[in-house]
Design a protein around this motif. Structure first.
Motif, PDB file in Angstrom:
ATOM      1  N   ASP A  93      11.728 -29.487  -2.539  1.00 27.68           N
ATOM      2  CA  ASP A  93      10.812 -28.579  -3.219  1.00 27.68           C
ATOM      3  C   ASP A  93      11.118 -27.162  -2.743  1.00 27.68           C
ATOM      4  N   LEU A 136       8.824 -25.500   6.023  1.00 30.80           N
ATOM      5  CA  LEU A 136       8.564 -25.257   4.606  1.00 30.80           C
ATOM      6  C   LEU A 136       9.546 -24.270   3.983  1.00 30.80           C
ATOM      7  N   ALA A 161       4.681 -30.644  -0.019  1.00 29.05           N
ATOM      8  CA  ALA A 161       6.085 -30.380  -0.313  1.00 29.05           C
ATOM      9  C   ALA A 161       6.938 -31.447   0.323  1.00 29.05           C
ATOM     10  N   ARG A 199      10.868 -31.679   1.776  1.00 28.66           N
ATOM     11  CA  ARG A 199      12.097 -30.945   2.126  1.00 28.66           C
ATOM     12  C   ARG A 199      13.108 -31.981   2.595  1.00 28.66           C
TER      13      ARG A 199
END
Length: 184
Positions: free
Chosen positions: A47, A88, A174, A176
């Motif tokens: 993401d 993030l 999210a 990753r």
């Protein structure tokens, strides 16, 4: 169902279980779970990072509104997202793992130390350990909670990290994915 969707659902399930103490985590690292090495983001499977400018603008608007009305409005997760969860936005990281903990150096220069078991880290009560889903790092503060689930795949050459953060009425999730370029 694609692999990332399954991981996101598993992360959401773990986040839904609640606080640091409610998820039964094993503080003993499985021998096959070795995160040592240099990891680089796989942009096609990850993401995008959150838009920090937009998040900061929302926080600024909430402060202005609070001053105008005299009412306290929720500030959300804006102040801590980038600082406390550098994964993030990170494009690469180096992980050093031993039987008691791991250290993560992010490309931004940020460094994070994670010890297995329950610890207090600044504002956060952190519980790190293993479930069938992988390594889980469950964090709780007075007004926020976060669950990170790390899973190895492709014979340890790929690391998927599902992140679920909740603060006030806000939520951020999210996935990753990083490829190992050296180590192990």
């Amino acid at each position: 169902m694609c692999g990332i969707t399954r991981w996101a659902l598993a992360g959401a399930w773990l986040a839904a279980l609640g606080g640091c103490g409610s998820i039964p985590l094993d503080p003993e690292a499985p021998t096959e779970f070795d995160l040592n090495g240099h990891w680089v983001i796989n942009g096609a499977l990850s993401d995008p990072p959150p838009n920090e400018r937009r998040l900061q603008a929302e926080a600024d608007r909430a402060l202005v509104e609070m001053g105008r009305t005299g009412q306290r409005r929720r500030m959300g997760m804006l102040a801590f997202v980038a600082a406390d969860f550098p994964v993030l936005a990170s494009k690469s990281m180096v992980i050093e793992q031993d039987p008691q903990s791991m250290g993560i150096r992010y490309a931004s220069g940020a460094y994070r130390d994670v010890s297995w078991g329950q610890r207090r880290r600044g504002l956060w009560e952190v519980n790190a350990g293993w479930t069938e889903a992988g390594l889980v790092i469950a964090s709780r503060a007075d007004d926020a909670s976060a669950t990170e689930t790390l899973r190895l795949r492709k014979d340890g050459g790929q690391l998927a990290i599902s992140i679920e953060i909740k603060s006030g009425g806000d939520a951020l999730s999210a996935v990753r994915v990083f490829d190992r370029v050296s180590g192990k």
